[in-house]
Write an enzyme that holds these catalytic residues in place. Structure first.
Site, PDB file in Angstrom:
ATOM      1  N   CYS A  84       0.830  -1.208   0.000  1.00  0.00           N
ATOM      2  CA  CYS A  84       0.000   0.000   0.000  1.00  0.00           C
ATOM      3  C   CYS A  84       0.865   1.260   0.000  1.00  0.00           C
ATOM      4  O   CYS A  84       0.451   2.297  -0.514  1.00  0.00           O
ATOM      5  CB  CYS A  84      -0.951   0.000   1.184  1.00  0.00           C
ATOM      6  SG  CYS A  84      -0.151  -0.129   2.798  1.00  0.00           S
ATOM      7  N   HIS A  91      -1.468   1.329   7.569  1.00  0.00           N
ATOM      8  CA  HIS A  91      -1.959   1.275   6.186  1.00  0.00           C
ATOM      9  C   HIS A  91      -1.846   2.650   5.538  1.00  0.00           C
ATOM     10  O   HIS A  91      -2.126   3.681   6.153  1.00  0.00           O
ATOM     11  CB  HIS A  91      -3.422   0.814   6.177  1.00  0.00           C
ATOM     12  CG  HIS A  91      -3.988   0.636   4.813  1.00  0.00           C
ATOM     13  ND1 HIS A  91      -3.435  -0.200   3.858  1.00  0.00           N
ATOM     14  CD2 HIS A  91      -5.091   1.192   4.223  1.00  0.00           C
ATOM     15  CE1 HIS A  91      -4.160  -0.161   2.759  1.00  0.00           C
ATOM     16  NE2 HIS A  91      -5.176   0.686   2.949  1.00  0.00           N
TER      17      HIS A  91
END
Length: 594
Positions: free
Chosen positions: A136, A523
Site C-alpha cells: 500500500c 496502512h
C-alpha cells in the site's frame, strides 16, 4: 331579434379578426427572422419560437417591446402587433453553437466501447492498484504522482537506454522492462489509463525492488514482505526519475536569442525541484568577533520538510522550523567543535511542491519508527512567499496580490448578481400579485414605476433587468481585462521558467496518508483531486466539481473536500504524510491575446 344576432355575429368576427396570427420580424445579431406571432399565445411560446431560429435559450432572451421587455406570462394580444412589425432581440446562446447541428462524430454507447475507451470516457472511475502484500505504501505513492499530467506526457516519450536490457512485456499487460524503473512506470500508467478495474503493478514492484533492495525486505514474522515507509518510496522513485527522465528545454539565458537552442534537462529538476539559498553562521560570539565569516550556500530540494514539535499547530509552523537547523562542526577560529545555525530561504519555487510531514522517528527502546500523532492542520491553498528570499519575494508579491484582488472582485460581482436576481424576482412576483387583484392595483403599479423614474432610480431599475446574456458578456470582458493586467505583472525572468511557480500560491492536488502507530505497520492510502472533464470540442478541461478520489489500493471512491480537512492527525486514524501542491493557474500569452 335578428338585429341582436347580427350584432353578436359582428362582435364574434371582430374578436376572431383581432386574434388572427400575423407575420412579424425579429432582428437579432444583424439577422432578420420572420416569425408567425399568434396573439392567443404568451410571451413564453414566442420565445420558444425564436429559440428554434436563433439557438438562444428563452431564459437568455431579451425582447424589447413597448413599455419594457417581453415577459413569459405576457399575453401577446396586448402587444397590438401589426403584420410586418419589427421587434429587437438581444442575447446569446449558452452553448458554442447557435443552431442545432448533426453531431460530427457518431454517438457511441458505453456497451459498444472497448475497456480502454470506457476508461477514458467522461465520468469514468480511475484504476486502483492491487495490494500485492504490504505494498500500500507504493500504491499510494504511485497514485499521487500520477496526478502530475506533465509527468504522464513525458513518460510516454521515454525510451530506456541501450544499457537497460530485458524484454518489453508491456504488450502482455504485466508491466514493462523489468530492469528499468522509469520504463515500468511509463507502462504501468498507460495500462492504468485503459481500465477502471484494480490493476496489479507486478512488474513495477519488481523493478522497484531490483533498483532499491530495501523494499524487498522480508517481514519479521517470515510471512511475505515487510511494510515500508511511503516517504522513502516517494523519494527513491523521484530520485530515479530525476536521473533517467530527461526532456528538451530552452535554457533561460538563450531564450531571448533568435536561434533558440534546446538542452536536455531532468524532468524532476524542471517541475518538482526548487533551490534554497542558505547562510551558515556560528552561534558563539567569539567566533564572529574573531573574524569568522558566514558561509553562503545553495542547495537543491525535492521536498520541504514540516518538522513537528510541541509548538507545531499548522503546516506553516513546521516549514519555518524546517528552514532553520542546528549543525555541529569544527570552527577554525575557535579551534574546536561549535554549534552553527543554518538559515535557508527559497530562491526558486517549482511548479509542483512536495511537503513531507516528519511524523516518524526512531524509537530506540521499541526498535521501530514510531509515529508523532500531533494534529497539524494544512490548507487547500498554500502561500509560500514568506519562505522565499527577498529577491524572489519582490517578484512574486505583485502577482499574488493581484490574484487576490481579482478573486475579491469576482466574489463581489457574484454577490451583486445574486442580489440583482432576487430583486428582479421580487418585483415580478409583486407585479403578478397586483395584476391578479384587479385593475385598481394595476394602476397602483404604474404609479409606483412612474414615481421611481421621477426620483431618478431608473438606472437601478434597468440594472435589475440586466439579462444573463448581458451579464455573461460583461463578465467575460472583465475576466479578459483582469488576465491582461495579471499577465503584465509576471516577472520576465520567471516567465521564461516554464516549470516555476510565478505567484507564490499553490493549490493542493494530492496527498498520501498513513493510518497506524508506526511506519513499519498500519496502512497507506492516497487522495487525488478530481480534474474537470475534457471538452470534446475545445480539448480543454471544464470546471472542476471540487471532489476528490480516494485510492485505497484497488478500492476507488469519491469524497467531498471536507474529508481532506479531517486528515490533519491527532491519533492513529488516517493523517497526511505527503502533500503535493501545484502552482495556481495564471493566464498565458495566448489567452490574453484573444
Amino acid at each position: 331579434m335578428e338585429g341582436i344576432q347580427g350584432n353578436m355575429s359582428f362582435e364574434k368576427s371582430s374578436i376572431q379578426l383581432q386574434l388572427t396570427s400575423c407575420s412579424v420580424y425579429v432582428k437579432h445579431q444583424g439577422k432578420r427572422h420572420e416569425v408567425e406571432l399568434d396573439p392567443s399565445s404568451t410571451g413564453e411560446t414566442f420565445k420558444f419560437q425564436l429559440y428554434s431560429l436563433t439557438g438562444v435559450e428563452p431564459e437568455r432572451q431579451k425582447i424589447l417591446v413597448k413599455g419594457g421587455q417581453l415577459k413569459d406570462e405576457t399575453d401577446l394580444s396586448s402587444l397590438g402587433a401589426k403584420p410586418g412589425q419589427t421587434f429587437m432581440m438581444m442575447g446569446t446562446p449558452s452553448g458554442a453553437s447557435a443552431v442545432l447541428e448533426r453531431p460530427k462524430e457518431k454517438m457511441k454507447f458505453m456497451e459498444d466501447m472497448t475497456e480502454a475507451e470506457a476508461a477514458k470516457s467522461e465520468g469514468a472511475t480511475p484504476a486502483g492498484l492491487v495490494n500485492l502484500g504490504n505494498t500500500c505504501y507504493m500504491n499510494s505513492t504511485l497514485q499521487t504522482l500520477r496526478c502530475v499530467p506533465e509527468l504522464q506526457q513525458e513518460l510516454q516519450k521515454y525510451s530506456a537506454s541501450s544499457a537497460s536490457s530485458g524484454p518489453d512485456l508491456s504488450q502482455f499487460r504485466i508491466g514493462g522492462n523489468s530492469l528499468d524503473l522509469t520504463s515500468s512506470l511509463r507502462d504501468l500508467y498507460k495500462q492504468m489509463s485503459e481500465t477502471q478495474d484494480g490493476f496489479p503493478p507486478m512488474m513495477f514492484l519488481n523493478a522497484l525492488r531490483t533498483a532499491f533492495p530495501q523494499f524487498a525486505q522480508k517481514s519479521k514474522t517470515g510471512n511475505g514482505y515487510a511494510q515500508q515507509d511511503a516517504e522513502e518510496a516517494w523519494s527513491q522513485i523521484v530520485s530515479q526519475l530525476r536521473q533517467k527522465l530527461k526532456i528538451k528545454d530552452v535554457a533561460p539565458k538563450e531564450a531571448e536569442a533568435s536561434s533558440q537552442q534546446t538542452t536536455d534537462v531532468s524532468f524532476i529538476d524542471k517541475y518538482l525541484s526548487g533551490r534554497l539559498e542558505s547562510i551558515l553562521e556560528c552561534d558563539e560570539a567569539a567566533a564572529r568577533e574573531g573574524g569568522e565569516e558566514p558561509i553562503h550556500g545553495e542547495d537543491v530540494f525535492l521536498k520541504l520538510d514540516c518538522h513537528i514539535s510541541k509548538d507545531t499547530n499548522h503546516l506553516r509552523d513546521g516549514i519555518l522550523a524546517g528552514l532553520e537547523e542546528k549543525i555541529e562542526k569544527k570552527s577554525t577560529i575557535l579551534g574546536r567543535d561549535a554549534i552553527y545555525t543554518k538559515k535557508s530561504r527559497i530562491a526558486r519555487l517549482p511548479k509542483y511542491l512536495t511537503v513531507h510531514f516528519v511524523r516518524f522517528f526512531w524509537k530506540r527502546e521499541a526498535q521501530k519508527k514510531a509515529k508523532i500523532m500531533r494534529k497539524v492542520t494544512f490548507s487547500h491553498e498554500l502561500d509560500v512567499v514568506e519562505f522565499c528570499t527577498e529577491t524572489l519575494r519582490k517578484q512574486l508579491v505583485p502577482v499574488r496580490d493581484k490574484v487576490r484582488e481579482i478573486r475579491k472582485d469576482e466574489d463581489d460581482v457574484t454577490r451583486a448578481r445574486k442580489r440583482q436576481k432576487m430583486a428582479h424576482k421580487q418585483e415580478e412576483d409583486r407585479e403578478r400579485e397586483l395584476k391578479a387583484r384587479g385593475p385598481a392595483d394595476e394602476k397602483e403599479l404604474v404609479k409606483d414605476k412612474q414615481a421611481e423614474n421621477k426620483d431618478g432610480d431608473s438606472e437601478v431599475t434597468d440594472a435589475v433587468y440586466k439579462t444573463d446574456a448581458e451579464y455573461d458578456a460583461e463578465r467575460a470582458a472583465s475576466i479578459l481585462a483582469a488576465k491582461q493586467e495579471l499577465f503584465a505583472l509576471i516577472n520576465p525572468d520567471l516567465a521564461k521558467d516554464e516549470g516555476a511557480n510565478k505567484s507564490g500560491l499553490y493549490e493542493l492536488r494530492g496527498l498520501v496518508t498513513h493510518q497506524g502507530a508506526s511506519a513499519d505497520s498500519g496502512h497507506y492510502t492516497s487522495y487525488v483531486k478530481k480534474q474537470g472533464p475534457v471538452d470534446a470540442r475545445t480539448g480543454k478541461r471544464k470546471e472542476e466539481d471540487g471532489r476528490w478520489w480516494w485510492f485505497n489500493d484497488d478500492k476507488v471512491s469519491e469524497v467531498d473536500a471536507e474529508k481532506i480537512e479531517t486528515l490533519s492527525g491527532g491519533g492513529e486514524s488516517h493523517s497526511a504524510l505527503i502533500l503535493l501542491y501545484r502552482a495556481i493557474d495564471l493566464p498565458t500569452a495566448e489567452e490574453v491575446q484573444q
